[in-house]
Scaffold this motif. Structure first.
Motif, mmCIF file in Angstrom:
data_model
loop_
_atom_site.group_PDB
_atom_site.id
_atom_site.type_symbol
_atom_site.label_atom_id
_atom_site.label_comp_id
_atom_site.label_asym_id
_atom_site.label_seq_id
_atom_site.Cartn_x
_atom_site.Cartn_y
_atom_site.Cartn_z
ATOM 1 N N SER A 1 5.620 31.209 57.172
ATOM 2 C CA SER A 1 7.071 31.301 57.130
ATOM 3 C C SER A 1 7.534 32.748 57.010
ATOM 4 N N ARG B 1 16.064 15.026 57.877
ATOM 5 C CA ARG B 1 16.234 16.302 57.185
ATOM 6 C C ARG B 1 16.491 16.053 55.705
ATOM 7 N N ASP C 1 19.031 28.548 54.717
ATOM 8 C CA ASP C 1 19.399 27.168 55.003
ATOM 9 C C ASP C 1 20.168 27.071 56.318
ATOM 10 N N VAL D 1 17.786 27.334 59.346
ATOM 11 C CA VAL D 1 16.983 26.129 59.525
ATOM 12 C C VAL D 1 17.843 24.973 60.033
ATOM 13 N N PRO E 1 13.385 23.556 55.001
ATOM 14 C CA PRO E 1 12.857 24.928 55.055
ATOM 15 C C PRO E 1 11.450 24.997 54.463
ATOM 16 N N SER F 1 4.545 24.740 59.101
ATOM 17 C CA SER F 1 5.679 25.651 59.173
ATOM 18 C C SER F 1 5.724 26.259 60.563
ATOM 19 N N ALA G 1 11.654 29.557 62.743
ATOM 20 C CA ALA G 1 12.956 28.947 62.992
ATOM 21 C C ALA G 1 14.037 29.965 63.318
ATOM 22 N N ALA H 1 10.758 26.763 59.389
ATOM 23 C CA ALA H 1 11.125 25.355 59.219
ATOM 24 C C ALA H 1 9.853 24.563 58.996
#
Length: 398
Positions: free
Chosen positions: A139, A199, A213, A216, A309, A352, A355, A365
């Motif tokens: 990430s 989600r 946030d 994502v 996330p 991951s 994103a 993400a």
């Protein structure tokens, strides 16, 4: 090859004269392996002064799998000491540095593996993932990180952190390459494609920085996710803290007693705290883990994949000890593990994927599937990474 980008400190050891590749589906593919993974005849320090001169006689099962398929080991990568940390800045050979900003962490503990892939030094690297150790650096460095279902791939020859959660992790910049590598493990076809995305929001999910946030959410929008919540996830941190701490403390009990000064201070502190976990606390955590594993599976009656996330923040500066989240100061370690550890506690496969970015720093993400649906999850992220629009970006982090 592994000599490139010495400023990243991604490598502990470079294999100067790799063995000729065998014939196989990965013929000639260069790869690196995290320095807690045994490699025959190649220095494997486990990121610690305790093993500064350790040279294994055999390859770990995961290395053997790749080598037999024709891949070529080119080096061993920096790891947080004994893989016991999500930051990647506490190792025998010093901190690995993020290719997107050398003053920031890579995340850990598969720090060097993520940095090496993100910098284009190798297309593929092995790591480990006990609470997020492949997904967190993926990430923060902007690559793909995959944690398989617990127990699906042998950890023989991988130095343990917490055997109840330990898995081999994969890091790559190419989901199709991940699919090729995973096909060596799982010969069964992926089965029905994953199409229904849920989600995760609300109670049970730790706070996320608004800019992260937002990136994502926009990345997920084309997948038309339905919103759902799993409040019970809020109980996984205590399970992880107790079980991981107790198991790691037990593994290092003799070293703590005879040579505590050889440990990095942050790792020594965590190991000593783990030794203090009481037997009844561990048993209670184990019981709760098993109940959650059974009870939460029902979420996959309505969706194929969960999305959220990977980390609630972008890569912190080297040396940062805490961050601001939802109006309170949170230790960096706790923040980085907050969204990845639940799936390690449950034993579910998770990945991951890049994103987008916030102020030029990658955002990941995270996608999670039901246990045993590893091939389906890999097929899903391969499709997501090739069909989503240009990754969204935020210009600020405030």
């Amino acid at each position: 090859m592994a000599h490139e980008r010495a400023d990243l400190n991604a490598f502990v050891t470079v294999v100067e004269h790799p063995a000729p590749p065998s014939d196989g589906p990965l013929h000639g593919l260069p790869f690196a392996a995290k320095d807690v993974i045994d490699t025959a005849g190649v220095l494997t320090t486990r990121g610690s002064r305790h093993f500064a001169h350790h040279v294994p006689t055999d390859d770990a099962a995961c290395v053997d799998l790749l080598v037999r398929a024709g891949a070529v080991l080119v080096g061993k990568t920096t790891t947080h000491e004994f893989a016991n940390g999500p930051i990647g800045d506490s190792a025998l050979n010093g901190a690995a540095r993020n290719p997107h900003d050398l003053e920031r962490v890579t995340g850990g503990s598969s720090a060097g593996s993520a940095a090496a892939v993100a910098a284009g030094i190798v297309p593929f690297a092995l790591g480990t993932d006990t609470g997020g150790s492949a997904r967190i650096p993926a990430s923060l460095c902007g690559v793909v990180g995959f944690k398989p279902t617990f127990g699906r791939l042998s950890t023989r020859g991988v130095f343990p952190l917490a055997p109840s959660f330990d898995t081999v992790g994969f890091l790559t910049d190419d989901p199709a390459l991940l699919a090729r590598a995973w096909s060596l493990v799982d010969l069964a076809p992926a089965g029905r494609p994953a199409t229904r995305v849920g989600r995760l929001t609300g109670e049970g999910i730790s706070p996320v920085h608004p800019a992260v946030d937002g990136v994502v959410r926009r990345f997920l929008d084309p997948l038309r996710p339905v919103e759902l919540s799993l409040p019970e996830l809020g109980r996984t941190w205590e399970i992880y803290r107790r079980m991981q701490g107790a198991e790691a403390g037990a593994i290092h009990r003799e070293r703590l007693a005879t040579a505590p000064e050889l440990f990095q201070p942050d790792v020594r502190d965590r190991l000593e705290a783990g030794e203090a976990v009481r037997g009844w606390e561990y048993v209670a955590a184990l019981d709760l883990q098993r109940r959650l594993q059974d009870d939460l599976l029902a979420v996959f009656d309505d969706v194929d994949v969960l999305a959220l996330p990977t980390t609630p923040i972008t890569a912190p500066l080297l040396g940062a000890t805490d961050v601001d989240l939802a109006g309170r100061r949170v230790p960096v370690r706790e923040a980085l593990l907050s969204l990845t550890h639940p799936w390690s506690v449950l034993g579910w496969p998770a990945a991951s994927v890049p994103a987008g970015t916030v102020a030029g720093l990658p955002v990941g993400a995270q996608f999670v599937a039901a246990p045993g649906r590893d091939a389906t999850l890999i097929d899903f992220i391969r499709r997501v990474c090739t069909t989503t629009p240009e990754q969204p970006q935020e210009t600020h982090h405030d």
